[in-house]
Write a protein that holds these residues in place. Structure first.
Motif, PDB file in Angstrom:
ATOM      1  N   GLU A  63       0.846  -1.195   0.000  1.00  0.00           N
ATOM      2  CA  GLU A  63       0.000   0.000   0.000  1.00  0.00           C
ATOM      3  C   GLU A  63       0.880   1.243   0.000  1.00  0.00           C
ATOM      4  O   GLU A  63       0.604   2.214  -0.684  1.00  0.00           O
ATOM      5  CB  GLU A  63      -0.921  -0.013   1.219  1.00  0.00           C
ATOM      6  CG  GLU A  63      -1.909   1.118   1.238  1.00  0.00           C
ATOM      7  CD  GLU A  63      -2.923   0.974   2.351  1.00  0.00           C
ATOM      8  OE1 GLU A  63      -3.290   2.021   2.935  1.00  0.00           O
ATOM      9  OE2 GLU A  63      -3.371  -0.158   2.624  1.00  0.00           O
ATOM     10  N   TYR A  64       1.951   1.191   0.803  1.00  0.00           N
ATOM     11  CA  TYR A  64       2.946   2.259   0.801  1.00  0.00           C
ATOM     12  C   TYR A  64       4.287   1.711   1.259  1.00  0.00           C
ATOM     13  O   TYR A  64       4.374   0.670   1.910  1.00  0.00           O
ATOM     14  CB  TYR A  64       2.533   3.466   1.637  1.00  0.00           C
ATOM     15  CG  TYR A  64       2.185   3.188   3.082  1.00  0.00           C
ATOM     16  CD1 TYR A  64       3.172   3.078   4.053  1.00  0.00           C
ATOM     17  CD2 TYR A  64       0.852   3.076   3.475  1.00  0.00           C
ATOM     18  CE1 TYR A  64       2.847   2.845   5.375  1.00  0.00           C
ATOM     19  CE2 TYR A  64       0.521   2.845   4.800  1.00  0.00           C
ATOM     20  CZ  TYR A  64       1.523   2.733   5.745  1.00  0.00           C
ATOM     21  OH  TYR A  64       1.195   2.507   7.056  1.00  0.00           O
ATOM     22  N   CYS A  65       5.318   2.426   0.868  1.00  0.00           N
ATOM     23  CA  CYS A  65       6.692   2.050   1.184  1.00  0.00           C
ATOM     24  C   CYS A  65       7.534   3.301   0.948  1.00  0.00           C
ATOM     25  O   CYS A  65       7.742   3.685  -0.188  1.00  0.00           O
ATOM     26  CB  CYS A  65       7.123   0.898   0.268  1.00  0.00           C
ATOM     27  SG  CYS A  65       8.845   0.440   0.390  1.00  0.00           S
ATOM     28  N   PHE A  66       7.974   3.954   2.028  1.00  0.00           N
ATOM     29  CA  PHE A  66       8.667   5.223   1.836  1.00  0.00           C
ATOM     30  C   PHE A  66       9.579   5.569   3.008  1.00  0.00           C
ATOM     31  O   PHE A  66       9.460   5.021   4.097  1.00  0.00           O
ATOM     32  CB  PHE A  66       7.674   6.362   1.622  1.00  0.00           C
ATOM     33  CG  PHE A  66       6.749   6.610   2.796  1.00  0.00           C
ATOM     34  CD1 PHE A  66       7.137   7.437   3.838  1.00  0.00           C
ATOM     35  CD2 PHE A  66       5.489   6.028   2.845  1.00  0.00           C
ATOM     36  CE1 PHE A  66       6.299   7.675   4.916  1.00  0.00           C
ATOM     37  CE2 PHE A  66       4.644   6.258   3.914  1.00  0.00           C
ATOM     38  CZ  PHE A  66       5.047   7.087   4.949  1.00  0.00           C
ATOM     39  N   LEU A 118       6.214   1.214   5.919  1.00  0.00           N
ATOM     40  CA  LEU A 118       5.682   0.413   4.820  1.00  0.00           C
ATOM     41  C   LEU A 118       4.484  -0.370   5.312  1.00  0.00           C
ATOM     42  O   LEU A 118       4.341  -0.636   6.499  1.00  0.00           O
ATOM     43  CB  LEU A 118       6.738  -0.517   4.208  1.00  0.00           C
ATOM     44  CG  LEU A 118       7.313  -1.659   5.022  1.00  0.00           C
ATOM     45  CD1 LEU A 118       6.480  -2.913   4.884  1.00  0.00           C
ATOM     46  CD2 LEU A 118       8.712  -1.955   4.497  1.00  0.00           C
ATOM     47  N   LYS A 162      10.706   9.120   5.080  1.00  0.00           N
ATOM     48  CA  LYS A 162      10.218  10.481   5.281  1.00  0.00           C
ATOM     49  C   LYS A 162      11.202  11.229   6.160  1.00  0.00           C
ATOM     50  O   LYS A 162      11.643  10.722   7.171  1.00  0.00           O
ATOM     51  CB  LYS A 162       8.848  10.452   5.955  1.00  0.00           C
ATOM     52  CG  LYS A 162       8.342  11.820   6.323  1.00  0.00           C
ATOM     53  CD  LYS A 162       7.003  12.060   5.797  1.00  0.00           C
ATOM     54  CE  LYS A 162       6.573  13.458   6.207  1.00  0.00           C
ATOM     55  NZ  LYS A 162       5.597  13.987   5.367  1.00  0.00           N
TER      56      LYS A 162
END
Length: 179
Positions: free
Chosen positions: A43-46, A59, A48
């Motif tokens: 769904e997400y992987c980042f 993630l 910041k």
């Protein structure tokens, strides 16, 4: 007498200041790849960067075929020498068995301790919910990579392959540098 004491004091201060010099770990990139999007997808992987001192990694992987009762994880560490080359560790563990006794494999335990406080992956099988690693701070990873088990300066890649039912389902690559 005072000059000997002063000299000894300066030697002590110098040695103390040298001991205080420490390495610093920084995330440089993260890449999450689902190899079977019918089984799981990110769904997400980042990474910041909130400010100069607070940076974190997050993630979330959505699992589509739950419950999952058979998982292996391969973790390999690479260091950059004219391209990334294997460095020190390449460990595969049966995650369900490992999570019952995390002391059973010290290398896997070290890698697991890098993220377990910030994840919902800290229980035994089965997994019937999405997997989340939320706001893993750089300061925590820095402590583990430079104080707990110090590594030499350089660029590193921690690659993990997530294998469910003997099929590689996902690859997570975390890049970092120690300076």
């Amino acid at each position: 007498m005072s000059t000997k004491l002063d000299s000894l004091l300066w030697v002590f201060v110098l040695l103390y200041s040298i001991a205080e010099i420490s390495s610093k770990f920084e995330f440089t990139n993260i890449k999450c790849t689902s190899l079977d999007t019918n089984f799981a997808d990110f769904e997400y992987c980042f990474l910041k960067s909130v400010n100069r001192t607070y940076k974190y990694m997050s993630l979330k992987v959505n699992l589509f075929k739950t419950p999952i009762t058979k998982i292996k994880v391969n973790g390999a560490l690479f260091k950059r020498f004219s391209g990334y080359r294997p460095f020190m560790y390449n460990v595969t563990v049966d995650a369900c068995r490992f999570l019952k006794d995390t002391a059973s494999n010290p290398v896997a335990g070290y890698l697991f301790n890098l993220f377990k406080k910030y994840s919902n992956m800290n229980h035994t099988c089965p997994y019937d919910n999405d997997l989340v690693l939320e706001k893993l701070p750089i300061d925590f990873v820095n402590q583990q990579a430079t104080k707990v088990l110090p590594f030499p300066e350089g660029d590193y890649l921690l690659e993990s392959n997530w294998i469910a039912y003997d099929i590689n389902r996902a690859v997570v690559k975390v890049y970092g540098t120690i300076s």
